[in-house]
Motif scaffolding. Sequence first.
Motif, mmCIF file in Angstrom:
data_model
loop_
_atom_site.group_PDB
_atom_site.id
_atom_site.type_symbol
_atom_site.label_atom_id
_atom_site.label_comp_id
_atom_site.label_asym_id
_atom_site.label_seq_id
_atom_site.Cartn_x
_atom_site.Cartn_y
_atom_site.Cartn_z
ATOM 1 N N ASP A 33 -35.969 -9.046 -103.281
ATOM 2 C CA ASP A 33 -35.230 -9.910 -102.503
ATOM 3 C C ASP A 33 -35.249 -9.698 -100.944
ATOM 4 O O ASP A 33 -35.298 -8.757 -100.392
ATOM 5 C CB ASP A 33 -33.673 -9.499 -102.880
ATOM 6 C CG ASP A 33 -33.304 -9.762 -104.263
ATOM 7 O OD1 ASP A 33 -33.931 -10.845 -104.656
ATOM 8 O OD2 ASP A 33 -32.645 -9.190 -104.917
ATOM 9 N N PRO A 34 -35.051 -10.727 -100.089
ATOM 10 C CA PRO A 34 -34.928 -10.525 -98.659
ATOM 11 C C PRO A 34 -33.911 -9.544 -98.082
ATOM 12 O O PRO A 34 -32.626 -9.529 -98.609
ATOM 13 C CB PRO A 34 -34.625 -11.792 -98.130
ATOM 14 C CG PRO A 34 -33.751 -12.630 -99.126
ATOM 15 C CD PRO A 34 -34.544 -12.108 -100.480
ATOM 16 N N ARG A 91 -37.012 -10.179 -94.308
ATOM 17 C CA ARG A 91 -38.263 -9.541 -94.617
ATOM 18 C C ARG A 91 -38.204 -9.176 -96.065
ATOM 19 O O ARG A 91 -37.168 -8.828 -96.663
ATOM 20 C CB ARG A 91 -38.274 -8.257 -93.807
ATOM 21 C CG ARG A 91 -38.916 -8.783 -92.374
ATOM 22 C CD ARG A 91 -38.550 -7.488 -91.464
ATOM 23 N NE ARG A 91 -39.035 -7.873 -90.153
ATOM 24 C CZ ARG A 91 -38.365 -8.407 -89.140
ATOM 25 N NH1 ARG A 91 -37.223 -8.677 -89.607
ATOM 26 N NH2 ARG A 91 -38.696 -8.569 -87.847
ATOM 27 N N VAL A 92 -39.190 -9.129 -96.806
ATOM 28 C CA VAL A 92 -39.731 -9.093 -98.172
ATOM 29 C C VAL A 92 -40.628 -8.073 -98.381
ATOM 30 O O VAL A 92 -41.711 -7.915 -97.456
ATOM 31 C CB VAL A 92 -39.595 -10.314 -98.870
ATOM 32 C CG1 VAL A 92 -38.431 -11.158 -98.856
ATOM 33 C CG2 VAL A 92 -40.929 -11.019 -98.503
#
Length: 230
Positions: free
Chosen positions: A54-55, A44-45
Amino acid sequence: GGVLVDLTKAFEMVRLDLVWRAGLRLRLHPLVLGLMLESFAFARVITAQGVVTDPVHTLSAILAGGSFATDALFMVLMGKCDDLLVMHRTAELCLFVDDLTIHVTGTENHVADELTATVDDCIFMLEDELGLRVSRGRHGEFDDKAKSVAVASTPTLEAKLQPRLKRHGIQTKCKVKFLGIDYCGGRAFRRDVQRHRMDTVASRAHRMRQCGRKAARHLLRTGAAPAVRY
């Protein structure tokens, strides 16, 4: 008498292996259960004005806000609630997401004994067996930020419960604010929270009139009226 048990960061504290075992006990299909757990691990971002972070991967806890988050938490907590009801047959439970309410009705001595024993087992099951954390004071001290609190219907019962629950860091009161409303144990009381909301709405009347009749009617119908009725 009752005890309002609140969990600190309940979703983030639940390990996915607990969800897996609870789902198998409830006979969920393993493939469906596996897909549920995989949904918590998706990257998720956060995006803002074209900037992407960043994820972030969540591999060890329920992701709050996910489609299955409430179901997963319910599956884990429901088993312990059933165990509590088997052990303490005169106690009543109400589970609302991560807020657990324990009630006992009877004489003051019975309520003090049974409620204390139920809370002892409840905290042990949640913290020692599930690895969760109850929002309460530590080492027998009260914490003003702790959300778990006991409610007694009489001052005498309050005096009986106070020293027994103090070792858990849980304060005992005759009236508290719970889920945004006034809450007490089985007696008539003044609704201070509702009165405060009504006073707030009344103090904003001049601002609503400045918006015009149509806009003011919309604000009353969608904001003020639901707040007062809640």
